[in-house]
Design an enzyme around this catalytic site. Structure first.
Site, PDB file in Angstrom:
ATOM      1  N   ARG A 173      35.043  19.503   4.776  1.00  0.00           N
ATOM      2  CA  ARG A 173      35.569  19.222   6.104  1.00  0.00           C
ATOM      3  C   ARG A 173      35.449  17.724   6.333  1.00  0.00           C
ATOM      4  O   ARG A 173      34.669  17.042   5.700  1.00  0.00           O
ATOM      5  CB  ARG A 173      34.792  19.987   7.166  1.00  0.00           C
ATOM      6  CG  ARG A 173      33.291  19.735   7.158  1.00  0.00           C
ATOM      7  CD  ARG A 173      32.594  20.535   8.240  1.00  0.00           C
ATOM      8  NE  ARG A 173      32.909  20.018   9.568  1.00  0.00           N
ATOM      9  CZ  ARG A 173      32.263  19.000  10.154  1.00  0.00           C
ATOM     10  NH1 ARG A 173      31.288  18.391   9.544  1.00  0.00           N
ATOM     11  NH2 ARG A 173      32.609  18.605  11.360  1.00  0.00           N
ATOM     12  N   GLU A 310      26.025  -3.341   2.680  1.00  0.00           N
ATOM     13  CA  GLU A 310      25.748  -2.212   1.794  1.00  0.00           C
ATOM     14  C   GLU A 310      26.941  -1.967   0.876  1.00  0.00           C
ATOM     15  O   GLU A 310      28.066  -1.843   1.350  1.00  0.00           O
ATOM     16  CB  GLU A 310      25.465  -0.980   2.662  1.00  0.00           C
ATOM     17  CG  GLU A 310      25.050   0.236   1.877  1.00  0.00           C
ATOM     18  CD  GLU A 310      24.638   1.402   2.788  1.00  0.00           C
ATOM     19  OE1 GLU A 310      23.878   1.184   3.745  1.00  0.00           O
ATOM     20  OE2 GLU A 310      25.127   2.520   2.535  1.00  0.00           O
ATOM     21  N   ASP A 360      17.519  14.696   4.532  1.00  0.00           N
ATOM     22  CA  ASP A 360      17.167  13.798   5.618  1.00  0.00           C
ATOM     23  C   ASP A 360      15.647  13.797   5.763  1.00  0.00           C
ATOM     24  O   ASP A 360      14.968  14.709   5.278  1.00  0.00           O
ATOM     25  CB  ASP A 360      17.803  14.283   6.931  1.00  0.00           C
ATOM     26  CG  ASP A 360      19.190  13.693   7.154  1.00  0.00           C
ATOM     27  OD1 ASP A 360      19.440  12.561   6.687  1.00  0.00           O
ATOM     28  OD2 ASP A 360      20.014  14.365   7.804  1.00  0.00           O
TER      29      ASP A 360
HETATM   30  P1  FAD Z   1      11.575   9.141  -1.446  1.00  0.00           P
HETATM   31  O1  FAD Z   1      11.483   8.523  -0.112  1.00  0.00           O
HETATM   32  O2  FAD Z   1      12.654   8.700  -2.364  1.00  0.00           O
HETATM   33  O3  FAD Z   1      10.164   8.902  -2.163  1.00  0.00           O
HETATM   34  C1  FAD Z   1       9.960   9.114  -3.548  1.00  0.00           C
HETATM   35  C2  FAD Z   1       8.910   8.130  -4.019  1.00  0.00           C
HETATM   36  O4  FAD Z   1       8.552   8.443  -5.353  1.00  0.00           O
HETATM   37  C3  FAD Z   1       9.400   6.685  -4.029  1.00  0.00           C
HETATM   38  O5  FAD Z   1       8.532   5.876  -3.273  1.00  0.00           O
HETATM   39  C4  FAD Z   1       9.387   6.312  -5.514  1.00  0.00           C
HETATM   40  O6  FAD Z   1       9.037   4.954  -5.738  1.00  0.00           O
HETATM   41  C5  FAD Z   1       8.325   7.253  -6.058  1.00  0.00           C
HETATM   42  N1  FAD Z   1       8.483   7.502  -7.494  1.00  0.00           N
HETATM   43  C6  FAD Z   1       9.596   7.908  -8.149  1.00  0.00           C
HETATM   44  N2  FAD Z   1       9.355   7.996  -9.466  1.00  0.00           N
HETATM   45  C7  FAD Z   1       8.053   7.659  -9.648  1.00  0.00           C
HETATM   46  C8  FAD Z   1       7.215   7.544 -10.798  1.00  0.00           C
HETATM   47  N3  FAD Z   1       7.668   7.802 -12.039  1.00  0.00           N
HETATM   48  N4  FAD Z   1       5.922   7.154 -10.640  1.00  0.00           N
HETATM   49  C9  FAD Z   1       5.450   6.868  -9.401  1.00  0.00           C
HETATM   50  N5  FAD Z   1       6.213   6.957  -8.262  1.00  0.00           N
HETATM   51  C10 FAD Z   1       7.491   7.342  -8.405  1.00  0.00           C
HETATM   52  N6  FAD Z   1      17.107  10.303   6.319  1.00  0.00           N
HETATM   53  C11 FAD Z   1      17.246  10.449   7.656  1.00  0.00           C
HETATM   54  O7  FAD Z   1      16.652  11.365   8.233  1.00  0.00           O
HETATM   55  N7  FAD Z   1      18.007   9.575   8.385  1.00  0.00           N
HETATM   56  C12 FAD Z   1      18.669   8.536   7.808  1.00  0.00           C
HETATM   57  O8  FAD Z   1      19.349   7.766   8.490  1.00  0.00           O
HETATM   58  C13 FAD Z   1      18.550   8.359   6.402  1.00  0.00           C
HETATM   59  N8  FAD Z   1      19.198   7.353   5.777  1.00  0.00           N
HETATM   60  C14 FAD Z   1      19.065   7.220   4.421  1.00  0.00           C
HETATM   61  C15 FAD Z   1      19.715   6.176   3.781  1.00  0.00           C
HETATM   62  C16 FAD Z   1      19.586   6.025   2.407  1.00  0.00           C
HETATM   63  C17 FAD Z   1      20.284   4.891   1.731  1.00  0.00           C
HETATM   64  C18 FAD Z   1      18.833   6.947   1.654  1.00  0.00           C
HETATM   65  C19 FAD Z   1      18.719   6.823   0.159  1.00  0.00           C
HETATM   66  C20 FAD Z   1      18.187   7.977   2.286  1.00  0.00           C
HETATM   67  C21 FAD Z   1      18.292   8.124   3.673  1.00  0.00           C
HETATM   68  N9  FAD Z   1      17.615   9.144   4.334  1.00  0.00           N
HETATM   69  C22 FAD Z   1      17.744   9.289   5.685  1.00  0.00           C
HETATM   70  C23 FAD Z   1      16.789  10.107   3.586  1.00  0.00           C
HETATM   71  C24 FAD Z   1      15.325   9.714   3.495  1.00  0.00           C
HETATM   72  O9  FAD Z   1      15.165   8.480   2.866  1.00  0.00           O
HETATM   73  C25 FAD Z   1      14.638  10.843   2.702  1.00  0.00           C
HETATM   74  O10 FAD Z   1      14.650  12.023   3.421  1.00  0.00           O
HETATM   75  C26 FAD Z   1      13.241  10.592   2.371  1.00  0.00           C
HETATM   76  O11 FAD Z   1      13.111   9.358   1.731  1.00  0.00           O
HETATM   77  C27 FAD Z   1      12.789  11.690   1.448  1.00  0.00           C
HETATM   78  O12 FAD Z   1      11.510  11.459   1.036  1.00  0.00           O
HETATM   79  P2  FAD Z   1      11.053  11.834  -0.427  1.00  0.00           P
HETATM   80  O13 FAD Z   1       9.584  11.761  -0.370  1.00  0.00           O
HETATM   81  O14 FAD Z   1      11.671  13.084  -0.887  1.00  0.00           O
HETATM   82  O15 FAD Z   1      11.699  10.718  -1.382  1.00  0.00           O
END
Ligand code: FAD
Ligand code: NA
Length: 384
Positions: A173, A310, A360
């Site tokens: 959509r 960006e 998110d």
């Molecule tokens: P991440 O935040 O990616 O954390 C994973 C961590 O693991 C990182 O710090 C990384 O360095 C670490 N890591 C990876 N591999 C290794 C390794 N081998 N050894 C040690 N450490 C490691 N969400 C919203 O709600 N609103 C928004 O407006 C929004 N905008 C976004 C814009 C962008 C460009 C992106 C990419 C995401 C956006 N998000 C948004 C989503 C949000 O960033 C994620 O929901 C959130 O980061 C998820 O957390 P996470 O812990 O799963 O992953």
């Protein structure tokens, strides 16, 4: 150490915080970056004092009461409401496409019914033929004029691919509203952390039982807390890329990445709004963020402003993975990797990278809270 958390994003931080405060466990979090918080991290630009989001603008929004109560333990939120505009052929339009956009674009004064009828007529261009690519699918959803102006080239820039080469399944959509409402999100709660993402995320890890070790890659065998030295010895929460955990043995999953260009501009106000999209091909970036506008309540006094351009493209081997591409081959590989996780002793694969899923922030937190209860508590013999 009772629990090792790999990755200090919101998924890892939430599990670590719950394990420390609810189960009294000693938790070590490692991250390969030089800061905690994952992609939601923000910091202050030193010349202007303006907070900027290092990995792209992050807007917090949720309708989940449990998540809202949880995050409010660590930060309060401003009353920020997100709105986006787009520049197309030297003219600025409100987004998502709404009655204001339609009437400006067609130089008209349609009411909702007339606008709906017009779009339906334009969308009938293919005459019932099944769309075979992204372009035809877009036209069948909202008609050629709006599709070409606001989606076609924007998508080409996001994927660095001619939309005629992209499959129709990429869109199911396209957002069009037949009212003048241009509020971007429709969740019950929305706002930005009052004193910034950095302080919010740091407070989640601020507990005597939680140790954060930065600059440490789980796959770097010269580090004491690497994979072979820990898996099987201590329960692990793994939030890095699932394919990387298994050394890409079923092939690499495909991702899109972003390049961010940060600039201090010599004007107190560059664009008058937080996010401006650029939907035409003559501008190489997809959007510009201007961070002071995320916090109109703050007394930023700098005569300069912080902007971030960006750019979007397919991720290569050394790039940060941001958005899963999720082709049919990717989905097949993912199922294979999920089978491999079954054999891992006490390793929970979570978060965006660990599950190959766009999440998110509120979804990453909700998922961590629920898997804390369903997986981590039972590991430690704790009742739900
Ligand atoms: P991440 O935040 O990616 O954390 C994973 C961590 O693991 C990182 O710090 C990384 O360095 C670490 N890591 C990876 N591999 C290794 C390794 N081998 N050894 C040690 N450490 C490691 N969400 C919203 O709600 N609103 C928004 O407006 C929004 N905008 C976004 C814009 C962008 C460009 C992106 C990419 C995401 C956006 N998000 C948004 C989503 C949000 O960033 C994620 O929901 C959130 O980061 C998820 O957390 P996470 O812990 O799963 O992953
Ligand atoms: Na965002």
């Amino acid at each position: 150490m009772d629990l090792l958390v790999v990755g200090s994003g919101l998924f890892g931080l939430t599990i670590a915080e719950r394990a420390a405060t609810q189960l009294g466990l000693k938790v070590t979090i490692i991250d390969r970056r030089d800061h905690l918080g994952g992609n939601a991290y923000s910091q202050v630009e030193p010349e202007t004092g303006i907070e900027y989001h290092r990995y792209g603008a992050h807007l917090f929004h949720t309708s989940n009461e449990v998540v809202w109560d949880y995050v409010n333990q660590f930060t309060s939120f401003t009353d920020y409401v997100h709105r986006v505009y787009t520049t197309h052929r030297g003219e600025v339009f409100p987004m998502p496409v709404n009655l204001g956009t339609i009437n400006q674009f067609f130089r008209s004064a349609y009411g909702p019914d007339q606008a709906r009828a017009l779009i339906a007529e334009q969308a009938a261009e293919l005459g019932g033929k099944e769309p075979t690519n992204f372009v035809e699918k877009g036209i069948s959803l909202i008609g050629r004029p709006l599709y070409e102006a606001f989606f076609m080239n924007y998508t080409a820039k996001q994927w660095q691919t001619d939309p005629a080469e992209l499959g129709p399944e990429i869109i199911s959509r396209l957002p069009v509203r037949f009212t003048y409402d241009n509020r971007y999100f429709s969740d019950k709660y929305e706002g930005l952390p009052t004193d910034g993402y950095g302080p919010w995320l740091e407070r989640m890890a601020d507990h005597p039982n939680i140790e954060v070790v930065l600059g440490t890659d789980f796959f770097d065998e010269s580090q004491p807390l690497h994979k072979a030295a820990t898996v099987g010895q201590v329960p692990v929460i793994f939030t890095g890329p699932i394919d990387r955990y298994f050394a890409d043995q079923l092939g690499a999953l495909s991702w899109r990445t972003l390049d961010f260009e940060l600039e201090v501009a010599a004007t107190p106000d560059f664009q008058g709004t937080p996010v401006m999209n650029y939907s035409d091909l003559d501008v190489p970036y997809t959007r510009i963020h201007e961070f002071r506008h995320f916090h109109p309540e703050r007394a930023y006094t700098s005569p300069k402003t912080v902007i971030m351009k960006e750019y979007s493209r397919f991720a290569g081997p050394g790039d940060e993975p941001y958005y899963p591409v999720n082709t049919a081959q990717d989905r097949e590989k993912l199922l294979g990797y999920r089978d491999l996780t079954e054999a891992e002793p006490q390793v929970l694969f979570g978060g965006r990278l660990g599950t190959y899923q766009y999440l998110d922030m509120h979804m990453a937190i909700a998922s961590a809270l629920s898997r804390f209860d369903s997986v981590v508590r039972p590991w430690f013999g704790a009742a739900n």
